[in-house]
Design a protein around this motif. Sequence first.
Motif, PDB file in Angstrom:
ATOM      1  N   HIS A 206      -4.161  -5.355   3.515  1.00 29.70           N
ATOM      2  CA  HIS A 206      -3.835  -6.272   2.413  1.00 29.70           C
ATOM      3  C   HIS A 206      -3.827  -7.717   2.912  1.00 29.70           C
ATOM      4  O   HIS A 206      -4.329  -8.633   2.232  1.00 29.70           O
ATOM      5  CB  HIS A 206      -2.468  -5.897   1.823  1.00 29.70           C
ATOM      6  N   ILE A 207      -3.278  -7.941   4.124  1.00 31.88           N
ATOM      7  CA  ILE A 207      -3.267  -9.298   4.695  1.00 31.88           C
ATOM      8  C   ILE A 207      -4.694  -9.767   4.978  1.00 31.88           C
ATOM      9  O   ILE A 207      -5.049 -10.932   4.719  1.00 31.88           O
ATOM     10  CB  ILE A 207      -2.412  -9.311   5.976  1.00 31.88           C
ATOM     11  N   LEU A 208      -5.508  -8.880   5.522  1.00 33.08           N
ATOM     12  CA  LEU A 208      -6.890  -9.248   5.803  1.00 33.08           C
ATOM     13  C   LEU A 208      -7.637  -9.650   4.540  1.00 33.08           C
ATOM     14  O   LEU A 208      -8.448 -10.582   4.550  1.00 33.08           O
ATOM     15  CB  LEU A 208      -7.603  -8.068   6.476  1.00 33.08           C
ATOM     16  N   LYS A 209      -7.368  -8.959   3.449  1.00 30.20           N
ATOM     17  CA  LYS A 209      -8.065  -9.259   2.199  1.00 30.20           C
ATOM     18  C   LYS A 209      -7.606 -10.582   1.605  1.00 30.20           C
ATOM     19  O   LYS A 209      -8.431 -11.393   1.155  1.00 30.20           O
ATOM     20  CB  LYS A 209      -7.841  -8.124   1.210  1.00 30.20           C
ATOM     21  N   ASN A 210      -6.303 -10.838   1.625  1.00 25.91           N
ATOM     22  CA  ASN A 210      -5.770 -12.029   0.964  1.00 25.91           C
ATOM     23  C   ASN A 210      -5.869 -13.281   1.823  1.00 25.91           C
ATOM     24  O   ASN A 210      -6.114 -14.377   1.301  1.00 25.91           O
ATOM     25  CB  ASN A 210      -4.312 -11.795   0.556  1.00 25.91           C
ATOM     26  N   GLU A 211      -5.661 -13.156   3.126  1.00 25.66           N
ATOM     27  CA  GLU A 211      -5.596 -14.338   3.975  1.00 25.66           C
ATOM     28  C   GLU A 211      -6.898 -14.590   4.750  1.00 25.66           C
ATOM     29  O   GLU A 211      -7.200 -15.732   5.093  1.00 25.66           O
ATOM     30  CB  GLU A 211      -4.437 -14.194   4.968  1.00 25.66           C
ATOM     31  N   TYR A 212      -7.645 -13.526   5.038  1.00 28.40           N
ATOM     32  CA  TYR A 212      -8.869 -13.679   5.837  1.00 28.40           C
ATOM     33  C   TYR A 212     -10.135 -13.387   5.038  1.00 28.40           C
ATOM     34  O   TYR A 212     -11.237 -13.542   5.551  1.00 28.40           O
ATOM     35  CB  TYR A 212      -8.818 -12.772   7.074  1.00 28.40           C
ATOM     36  N   ASP A 213      -9.961 -12.945   3.805  1.00 24.84           N
ATOM     37  CA  ASP A 213     -11.089 -12.689   2.894  1.00 24.84           C
ATOM     38  C   ASP A 213     -12.073 -11.676   3.473  1.00 24.84           C
ATOM     39  O   ASP A 213     -13.281 -11.832   3.373  1.00 24.84           O
ATOM     40  CB  ASP A 213     -11.815 -13.998   2.564  1.00 24.84           C
ATOM     41  N   ILE A 214     -11.558 -10.634   4.095  1.00 25.22           N
ATOM     42  CA  ILE A 214     -12.420  -9.546   4.563  1.00 25.22           C
ATOM     43  C   ILE A 214     -11.833  -8.222   4.078  1.00 25.22           C
ATOM     44  O   ILE A 214     -10.615  -8.056   4.006  1.00 25.22           O
ATOM     45  CB  ILE A 214     -12.572  -9.534   6.100  1.00 25.22           C
ATOM     46  N   GLU A 215     -12.691  -7.306   3.747  1.00 18.84           N
ATOM     47  CA  GLU A 215     -12.279  -6.001   3.221  1.00 18.84           C
ATOM     48  C   GLU A 215     -13.259  -4.944   3.706  1.00 18.84           C
ATOM     49  O   GLU A 215     -14.477  -5.157   3.669  1.00 18.84           O
ATOM     50  CB  GLU A 215     -12.254  -6.033   1.698  1.00 18.84           C
ATOM     51  N   PRO A 216     -12.764  -3.811   4.180  1.00 20.61           N
ATOM     52  CA  PRO A 216     -13.680  -2.785   4.711  1.00 20.61           C
ATOM     53  C   PRO A 216     -14.272  -1.923   3.607  1.00 20.61           C
ATOM     54  O   PRO A 216     -13.768  -1.878   2.479  1.00 20.61           O
ATOM     55  CB  PRO A 216     -12.760  -1.954   5.604  1.00 20.61           C
ATOM     56  N   TRP A 217     -15.377  -1.246   3.957  1.00 22.46           N
ATOM     57  CA  TRP A 217     -15.824  -0.136   3.133  1.00 22.46           C
ATOM     58  C   TRP A 217     -14.863   1.026   3.402  1.00 22.46           C
ATOM     59  O   TRP A 217     -14.598   1.363   4.560  1.00 22.46           O
ATOM     60  CB  TRP A 217     -17.231   0.303   3.521  1.00 22.46           C
ATOM     61  N   THR A 218     -14.336   1.639   2.371  1.00 22.11           N
ATOM     62  CA  THR A 218     -13.459   2.803   2.518  1.00 22.11           C
ATOM     63  C   THR A 218     -14.194   4.020   1.996  1.00 22.11           C
ATOM     64  O   THR A 218     -14.565   4.076   0.822  1.00 22.11           O
ATOM     65  CB  THR A 218     -12.139   2.606   1.763  1.00 22.11           C
ATOM     66  N   ILE A 219     -14.417   4.992   2.881  1.00 20.18           N
ATOM     67  CA  ILE A 219     -15.226   6.164   2.549  1.00 20.18           C
ATOM     68  C   ILE A 219     -14.383   7.415   2.737  1.00 20.18           C
ATOM     69  O   ILE A 219     -13.712   7.574   3.763  1.00 20.18           O
ATOM     70  CB  ILE A 219     -16.476   6.249   3.451  1.00 20.18           C
ATOM     71  N   LYS A 220     -14.411   8.300   1.758  1.00 16.86           N
ATOM     72  CA  LYS A 220     -13.731   9.591   1.838  1.00 16.86           C
ATOM     73  C   LYS A 220     -14.782  10.649   2.151  1.00 16.86           C
ATOM     74  O   LYS A 220     -15.709  10.858   1.394  1.00 16.86           O
ATOM     75  CB  LYS A 220     -12.999   9.885   0.547  1.00 16.86           C
TER      76      LYS A 220
END
Length: 791
Positions: free
Chosen positions: A661-675
């Motif tokens: 959540h911190i990476l998305k909001n503060e660093y603007d990066i988000e991973p691909w999440t695969i099940k």
Amino acid sequence: MDQLRLKLGPTEVTIPQSSPNGITIPEELRCKRSDGKQWRCSALSMPDKTVCEKHYVQAKKRAANSALRASLKKAKRTAEIETDGVYLERKRARVDGFAGFREAGRPVRPVIDREYEKDVEGYNGNLREERAIAGNGVVSPVVNHSLESYGTCHQCGKNSRVSWCASCEKRGYCTNCISKWYDEIPINQIRKVCPACRGICNCQVCLQGDNLIKAKVHEMNGMEKLKYLHRLLVFVLPVVKQIYSDQCFEIGVEARAHGSKVEIPRAKINPDQQMLCDFCETPIFDYHRHCLNCSYDLCLSCCTEIRQSSKNEKQNNDNSSVKFSDWKAGTVGTVPCRPHASGGCGASELVLRRLLKINWISKLVKNTEEMVNGCKVPKLLDASSSEQDNYKGLYCPLLEELRRDGISRFSENWELGIPVLVKRAFEIPLSESWDPVVILRGVEESVDGEMDESVIVKAVDCGNKSEVEIELNKFIKGYSDTQPQQGTPSVLEWPSPAVLEEFLTSQRPEFLVNFPLIEFAHSKWGLLNLPSKLPHDGSLTELEPKLIISYGNGLDDEGNELNSEGVNLHVSMCDVVYMLMHMNERKGKNENEESLEKCNGFEIGSNSSELERESKIGAIWDIFRREDMPKLNEFLRSRQNNSDKYPVYDGSIFLNEEAKHILKNEYDIEPWTIKQNVSDAIFIPAGCPFQFTNLQSSVQLKFEFLFPESISESVRMAQEIRCLPNGHFAKLNIMEVRKMCLYAASSAIREIQKISLDPKLKLENKFEDHNLTEAVSENLARVSNKHTPDN
């Protein structure tokens, strides 16, 4: 024209210097080739040779042709001795005084009848031997048989009357084996196309997975191979040119320091040995500097940094390196040995040495450039797609779709560094053969003996990230438990890579041969896998398969997860694929869990109820883009108060939901999440950081490889790993990417040569520019197996 002649070991390299006046070549440097009368070649002789390159190549061709003719004559004579009983009988009869004697009723194999073609296009009148790949992967001469005669049955290996295949002309099947194993195929059809050519032969040799894959690569269309190999050379060329440029610079330093004649000796090491730089502890593959007094070795990258640090210090530049504060380069760029207090002797100057053949890399650069510029093959990828479109979601094909589309779309995503999810790579019921208990029995069969189930193995506890010793049978028993106990080791790599490879080829060949893109990624025969091009007798020649047995996150009495963490965030220098082979569902799992793959905010729902697999998720993966590495390193430094420049290589942290959540909001990066479900294969490009959590106890089959599209990223990572502290585990597993590029270029050129000289394919169909055809073909003829760096 002024020249510099640098003596490199037993040879000398002539470096022409620019001069305003056209001075003729000195008599002692001219080619010695003449007609014995008045004419003499006016070209410059090769280094350490008495003739020019043109006449040297002609002489080598004549010598090779003479050796080839002698070899073929000897092979034909040997084959006749081995395959025709008449020859031996006549010889015995002559000794006994009864010429022409032959035992009645003794079966005689047919004589091998080879026809050698002359004046084949591209061979300039040389003899050519027809060859074919046998079922066991061995290259053997083509044999012309009648439809039925005595010989060795390919199926059972017995000498009997066999029906020969008209397609391959080298395999025959006896009547008993045909009626026992292939009774549904008419005998006349087997004579046209044998079971081995059909790919359905079930003999012990053909069931070996390695041989099936080798045959799969060999049978690939020639024009398709040409496109793939040309693409490989396109990606390899910049690395090969940079290697050559660095070496030329070092030769120039030696010339400025020691005059026009400089000896560059060749260091001798065994093929299974690896030379390391004594400063940065990374592998050395060719040119390096060496101390004759204390045997201190230094790689060229460290030499460059020492020169740059000395230059910055003279200019009072703040960028001067602290680690080289007591190590100064000479005025012309020479490097002294490291000071005695730091591990060297400090008393002598480091000399330039090499490991490979003297002119191999320079010729490789020339040949590779000619191949890249001369072969105008059709584009492998569809240029209509854009990078923006690809980043909306992952490429998630079924195995059948991947086979239909080929590697084109896969390569398109791979070049952009985007993971690929291949779904339903095998039938779900087959996963039961990958239960650890079944694997244990299969391993015992493959090694021809019982294994000690109480043997101690090392597993990893994902809870505290520690390595724990545990009995193998105890770990396997814990895998089968529906509710593993808290605190038990949760990840085990077993069996060893060598045993696993034997297990795959002998016990699970159907999985190996049907693995997605295995003909391109196989560790030995993969067409586009760079590590497979390294000499197989060397050290670290290939990336070995691994089997990872993992416990799922157990549940407490209230149904909550005991451990929400999994395998830590880490990054690999090579491409990697994980296939979920087996899953043991844990207690308390909701059977009606909806199957979703969340791909970077882009969700792919599954409404299918045909397979039970759709309700069971085995693992959850978080995969970051290559471009996210700098921000990830920044985040990890701030979170761990770590001063390391590249903490992502430590693999010491698992990113929970709060961290993401911190990476998305503060660093603007988000991973691909695969099940990931059973039979799903996740391909992860080199340089993409990733982590995963096992929701169920599962078995993952892992393959490592390196495709051409990942070369530049892998080279970049190698430079970052160089900067890590000595002793870091990432340095212990560093790949020799630049060495791989050299051997991959050499192998691709040889393979292109074979394709281009194939009389079944016309050269004009391979090159759009007809003016280049003759030049490229002439260059191809110069490249052969004798041009190896080990000579």
